[in-house]
Each structure stands twice: as structure tokens, then as C-alpha cells.
Motif scaffolding. Sequence first.
Motif, short mmCIF file in Angstrom:
data_model
loop_
_atom_site.label_atom_id
_atom_site.label_comp_id
_atom_site.label_asym_id
_atom_site.label_seq_id
_atom_site.Cartn_x
_atom_site.Cartn_y
_atom_site.Cartn_z
N PHE A 114 59.80 28.54 58.91
CA PHE A 114 60.04 29.90 59.06
C PHE A 114 59.01 30.55 59.72
N SER A 115 57.74 30.01 60.10
CA SER A 115 56.90 30.85 60.79
C SER A 115 56.69 30.53 62.13
N PHE A 116 56.48 31.37 63.12
CA PHE A 116 56.25 31.08 64.51
C PHE A 116 54.77 30.97 64.63
N MET A 124 64.00 26.57 58.26
CA MET A 124 64.51 28.03 57.86
C MET A 124 65.50 27.89 56.77
N ARG A 125 65.78 26.88 56.14
CA ARG A 125 66.85 26.98 54.99
C ARG A 125 66.08 27.22 53.65
N MET A 126 66.43 28.40 53.06
CA MET A 126 65.85 28.81 51.85
C MET A 126 66.24 27.81 50.82
N VAL A 131 73.35 24.24 57.31
CA VAL A 131 72.89 24.17 58.45
C VAL A 131 71.46 24.81 58.73
N SER A 132 70.69 24.24 59.71
CA SER A 132 69.36 24.64 59.73
C SER A 132 69.17 25.37 61.06
N ALA A 133 68.27 26.04 61.36
CA ALA A 133 67.88 26.92 62.48
C ALA A 133 68.08 25.89 63.81
N LEU A 206 67.59 34.31 63.41
CA LEU A 206 68.08 32.87 62.98
C LEU A 206 67.77 32.82 61.47
N ARG A 207 66.52 33.10 60.89
CA ARG A 207 66.54 33.00 59.47
C ARG A 207 67.65 33.67 58.72
#
Length: 308
Positions: A114-116, A124-126, A131-133, A206-207
Amino acid sequence: MSTYHQTVLLRQTVDALAVREGGIYVDCTAGGGGHSAEILSRAKDCRLIAIDRDPDAIAHLRERFSDESRITIVQEQFKNIHAVLFSLGVTQVDGIVADLGISSHQVDEAARGFSFHADAPLDMRMSREGVSAKDLIHTLSERELADILFRFGEEKYARSIARNIIKSRAQKPIETTLELAELVKHSVPQKASRHSHPAQKTFQALRIAVNGELDDLGGAVDAMFDGLSVGGRLAIITFHSLEDRIVKNRFGEFCKGCTCPPEFPVCVCGKTPRGRLIFRSIVPSDEEIENNRRARSARLRAVEKIKD
């Protein structure tokens, strides 16, 4: 306080619920359990249903509340609150809270993607499912990517970023968060980095897309409100204008009366308000923001149901 997540607007949110003895409450985004614990502390004889979609959060909640008999923990999306209540034999509840923000744990656990600020696989999948980012940026067209960045991130340089993603992925896969962050940095003017990280809006967009955070959010808010008993209260914390606008508009609809055209001499629709605003909105104090920078964009709204 739980180290899993630093709860935002804790006191104000639970105050808005007016927790009472014997009441039934739902924490729709239980996360680290901050709001849940505060609700339980306000009444010795209340019942709490804690919902979260993230398996990490569910594991944390079960450990944190292992000795608490008043809580039921359910892994589910909050938009399915009707199904959750039905499965538990509950028809209506006295209060519901939903914190729509990403949890501190999800951001700080680098591997979640989730972090840049940290290098990790683009995930980024909670729920850790679906499907992922990475899937999105490698399968969507340039136009689809630009649309996501513009709609969900309000990114003014969406086209430039999307164009460079397409060019880059043609050379080699974009595998990690820092690869994407660096690509975004070189896709926008330097002035875009003056007040925030240039990749912030792209990662937000994207998230939101990966987790379907705005998919039928209005319907989810309606479901929460419908799940309240008369006199019950709904408190929702938002973190960006897109979701806050949806919550604000739905609350406004709950509190709206007659919808007849103004030229009608008398009301013929018979519509009366189903809710009343507890307050329009509350934002964190300067002190809270100083102690938790992630609280700076939070906004709390609350409504009371006055009729079914």
C-alpha cells in the motif's frame, strides 16, 4: 492503545453513537479494534458486532478480544451488513460506526504493497484476494488506467502517468511499489512534489480500484442506515472528497422531507425525514493531527434515525 492501528477521532465518533446499556452496536471496519474497545467501555451490558474484510485484522481482533464475551467478530465487507445481521439473528441495532480509511497496519506492513515509501510487491488487496494493483497496471489499457487515476485519485497528470506505465510495462513488468512510485515521479512536473509525494494520488486511485471502495458505497450507507432501530445512530469517517461526498449526500437524503415541486400549494408526496443530523461534520484537532499525521484528512459525519 492498540499498536495495530492508531484510531482517528476516537472519542468524537463513539460520543456520536450515544452508547447505552443493553444496546447492540456494529463496528463495520473494526481494524485494530480502537472504536470497538471504546464502545465496549461505555456500557457493561452491550453487544458488539465487529466486521472487517482483512484477515490480518480479524486475527488481531480475535487475539485482542479473546476474553471478551460481548463481541462477535465477522470477516466480511461492510456493504454486506444486512447479510451479517441476518446470519446472527439480529434485525436492527442501536449504533453503527464505519471508518473508511486504510488502517495503519496496512500501510506500515510493507509487504501489503500500500505504501510508496517502502519497496514491496504491488498488491494493495485489503482482503488478500482478487485482482491486485500489479494486475491492473499490466492488463488495463492506457485509457482505462488514466480514467482510474483521474476518477479515484483526482490526478491531473493521469494521462501522462498512464502513458508512461504502458511504455514501461512493454519493456519489462512493473513489479514493486518503488518502481511504480519512481515512474510516477518522472511522469509529473517537479512542482507536483512540493506539498506531497507525487505518487500519492496514483496509489490512492489504484487502492480504491483494487478494493472497490467506491463501488455502491451509497448503497452500503443505505444498508447501514436501514439496519438501525429508531433512535439508532450511524457515524462514518471519510478520508477523501470522493467518499465524503457520497456519505454527505446520503445523509442529506435521509434528512430530506417533502420533495414536491415548489409551485405545489400543498404536499402530495407525503415524504417526511427519516433521519436528523447529529452534526454536519467534525475534523481532527491540531493536537490529534500533530500526534497522527494520517488523521489530517479525516472527516466525521453522524446521523440519527428518527423513523423507519
